[in-house]
Design a protein around this motif. Sequence first.
Motif, PDB file in Angstrom:
ATOM      1  N   ILE A 146       0.838  -1.207   0.000  1.00 50.79           N
ATOM      2  CA  ILE A 146       0.000   0.000   0.000  1.00 50.79           C
ATOM      3  C   ILE A 146       0.866   1.247   0.000  1.00 50.79           C
ATOM      4  N   LEU A 147       1.922   1.256   0.829  1.00 48.43           N
ATOM      5  CA  LEU A 147       2.784   2.432   0.905  1.00 48.43           C
ATOM      6  C   LEU A 147       3.511   2.700  -0.408  1.00 48.43           C
ATOM      7  N   VAL A 148       3.995   1.652  -1.050  1.00 45.55           N
ATOM      8  CA  VAL A 148       4.775   1.855  -2.276  1.00 45.55           C
ATOM      9  C   VAL A 148       3.879   1.956  -3.498  1.00 45.55           C
ATOM     10  N   ARG A 149       2.999   1.019  -3.682  1.00 41.93           N
ATOM     11  CA  ARG A 149       2.181   0.997  -4.904  1.00 41.93           C
ATOM     12  C   ARG A 149       0.951   1.904  -4.802  1.00 41.93           C
ATOM     13  N   GLY A 150       0.341   1.962  -3.627  1.00 38.53           N
ATOM     14  CA  GLY A 150      -0.870   2.765  -3.459  1.00 38.53           C
ATOM     15  C   GLY A 150      -0.591   4.243  -3.383  1.00 38.53           C
ATOM     16  N   ALA A 151       0.487   4.624  -2.723  1.00 38.30           N
ATOM     17  CA  ALA A 151       0.808   6.043  -2.564  1.00 38.30           C
ATOM     18  C   ALA A 151       1.090   6.687  -3.907  1.00 38.30           C
ATOM     19  N   ARG A 152       1.668   5.944  -4.825  1.00 35.73           N
ATOM     20  CA  ARG A 152       2.007   6.494  -6.133  1.00 35.73           C
ATOM     21  C   ARG A 152       0.748   6.893  -6.910  1.00 35.73           C
ATOM     22  N   ALA A 153      -0.362   6.216  -6.634  1.00 35.50           N
ATOM     23  CA  ALA A 153      -1.605   6.509  -7.334  1.00 35.50           C
ATOM     24  C   ALA A 153      -2.236   7.817  -6.863  1.00 35.50           C
ATOM     25  N   SER A 154      -1.790   8.325  -5.736  1.00 36.20           N
ATOM     26  CA  SER A 154      -2.353   9.550  -5.189  1.00 36.20           C
ATOM     27  C   SER A 154      -1.870  10.771  -5.969  1.00 36.20           C
ATOM     28  N   THR A 155      -2.767  11.733  -6.130  1.00 37.20           N
ATOM     29  CA  THR A 155      -2.393  12.997  -6.772  1.00 37.20           C
ATOM     30  C   THR A 155      -2.135  14.093  -5.738  1.00 37.20           C
ATOM     31  N   ASP A 156      -2.266  13.753  -4.468  1.00 41.57           N
ATOM     32  CA  ASP A 156      -2.068  14.712  -3.388  1.00 41.57           C
ATOM     33  C   ASP A 156      -0.573  14.828  -3.073  1.00 41.57           C
ATOM     34  N   PRO A 157       0.042  16.012  -3.292  1.00 45.92           N
ATOM     35  CA  PRO A 157       1.483  16.156  -3.024  1.00 45.92           C
ATOM     36  C   PRO A 157       1.840  15.983  -1.554  1.00 45.92           C
ATOM     37  N   ALA A 158       0.890  16.139  -0.658  1.00 48.69           N
ATOM     38  CA  ALA A 158       1.167  15.987   0.768  1.00 48.69           C
ATOM     39  C   ALA A 158       1.364  14.528   1.165  1.00 48.69           C
ATOM     40  N   VAL A 159       0.988  13.592   0.297  1.00 49.32           N
ATOM     41  CA  VAL A 159       1.142  12.172   0.612  1.00 49.32           C
ATOM     42  C   VAL A 159       2.608  11.834   0.844  1.00 49.32           C
ATOM     43  N   ALA A 160       3.501  12.379   0.035  1.00 45.02           N
ATOM     44  CA  ALA A 160       4.936  12.102   0.197  1.00 45.02           C
ATOM     45  C   ALA A 160       5.429  12.583   1.558  1.00 45.02           C
ATOM     46  N   ASP A 161       5.010  13.768   1.964  1.00 41.06           N
ATOM     47  CA  ASP A 161       5.424  14.275   3.273  1.00 41.06           C
ATOM     48  C   ASP A 161       4.851  13.427   4.403  1.00 41.06           C
ATOM     49  N   ARG A 162       3.596  13.002   4.265  1.00 38.48           N
ATOM     50  CA  ARG A 162       3.000  12.149   5.299  1.00 38.48           C
ATOM     51  C   ARG A 162       3.723  10.816   5.377  1.00 38.48           C
ATOM     52  N   LEU A 163       4.112  10.278   4.241  1.00 38.81           N
ATOM     53  CA  LEU A 163       4.857   9.018   4.228  1.00 38.81           C
ATOM     54  C   LEU A 163       6.174   9.165   4.977  1.00 38.81           C
ATOM     55  N   LEU A 164       6.876  10.282   4.738  1.00 36.10           N
ATOM     56  CA  LEU A 164       8.143  10.515   5.436  1.00 36.10           C
ATOM     57  C   LEU A 164       7.948  10.662   6.935  1.00 36.10           C
ATOM     58  N   ARG A 165       6.852  11.233   7.335  1.00 35.10           N
ATOM     59  CA  ARG A 165       6.628  11.544   8.750  1.00 35.10           C
ATOM     60  C   ARG A 165       5.932  10.413   9.511  1.00 35.10           C
ATOM     61  N   LEU A 166       5.666   9.297   8.853  1.00 31.05           N
ATOM     62  CA  LEU A 166       4.999   8.197   9.538  1.00 31.05           C
ATOM     63  C   LEU A 166       5.732   7.786  10.808  1.00 31.05           C
ATOM     64  N   ALA A 167       7.033   7.759  10.745  1.00 28.56           N
ATOM     65  CA  ALA A 167       7.815   7.323  11.912  1.00 28.56           C
ATOM     66  C   ALA A 167       7.578   8.233  13.105  1.00 28.56           C
ATOM     67  N   GLU A 168       7.484   9.544  12.861  1.00 27.54           N
ATOM     68  CA  GLU A 168       7.297  10.463  13.976  1.00 27.54           C
ATOM     69  C   GLU A 168       5.845  10.549  14.423  1.00 27.54           C
ATOM     70  N   SER A 169       4.918  10.519  13.481  1.00 17.13           N
ATOM     71  CA  SER A 169       3.530  10.813  13.825  1.00 17.13           C
ATOM     72  C   SER A 169       2.645   9.591  14.000  1.00 17.13           C
ATOM     73  N   GLU A 170       2.937   8.513  13.342  1.00 16.65           N
ATOM     74  CA  GLU A 170       2.016   7.383  13.350  1.00 16.65           C
ATOM     75  C   GLU A 170       2.593   6.121  13.969  1.00 16.65           C
ATOM     76  N   GLY A 171       3.809   6.174  14.434  1.00 24.62           N
ATOM     77  CA  GLY A 171       4.384   4.993  15.058  1.00 24.62           C
ATOM     78  C   GLY A 171       4.648   3.869  14.082  1.00 24.62           C
ATOM     79  N   ILE A 172       5.304   4.173  12.973  1.00 23.10           N
ATOM     80  CA  ILE A 172       5.583   3.164  11.962  1.00 23.10           C
ATOM     81  C   ILE A 172       6.542   2.084  12.471  1.00 23.10           C
ATOM     82  N   GLU A 173       7.131   2.301  13.634  1.00 21.50           N
ATOM     83  CA  GLU A 173       8.060   1.320  14.169  1.00 21.50           C
ATOM     84  C   GLU A 173       7.417  -0.055  14.280  1.00 21.50           C
TER      85      GLU A 173
END
Length: 192
Positions: free
Chosen positions: A38-65
């Motif tokens: 979903i992160l790799v294939r699904g995110a690419r389908a998004s047209t929202d430029p903020a998706v890339a920033d949210r992906l980068l910040r998952l570790a800080e904001s969403e507990g991607i650990e």
Amino acid sequence: MTRQHHRPMQPGDRFFEGIETGGDPARIREAGDQAATILVRGARASTDPAVADRLLRLAESEGIETIAEAWSGAPADTLAGCLWRLFLVRQWVYADPAGAAAEFSAGRSAQVARVVAGVADPPGPDEVRAMIDEVLRGIVSGDFADVLFRAAAFTRVVAVGRSHLDHEASRILLLSEQLEHAAHAELAHPLT
């Protein structure tokens, strides 16, 4: 008062039914694989430029650990395995940006250094953090193979830098080789 002796309870099937476990490893691995897809294939389908920033910040904001831990056992040539390695690189750069910058700077003599675009000369801690974020933004906005090649190039430069500084470099060199191999595999047939 006489106390009657009784047999202690013997643990049987019913006893173990109520004990919670850490989860089925196969299901955890499957969930990690699905999240990676979903992160790799699904995110690419998004047209929202903020998706890339949210992906980068998952570790800080969403507990991607927690998800990343599910990726930790994945083979290097899978989406989950690649994301685990990219996650490690980013975590390391953010944990020790000065060290990352020093090792990268010491390794800039490597031929592969030209592949890592967008790094200031000389690279400082802020510049190295910005560069690794730019590489990882490519998960959403670019070609995943390119992300892997650029991360491989970055880690190869760091490995050369570590060897120039007489630091242990074999683990980061292995990481670089794994990322490069995965990039070639992604070009041949999209990773799963």
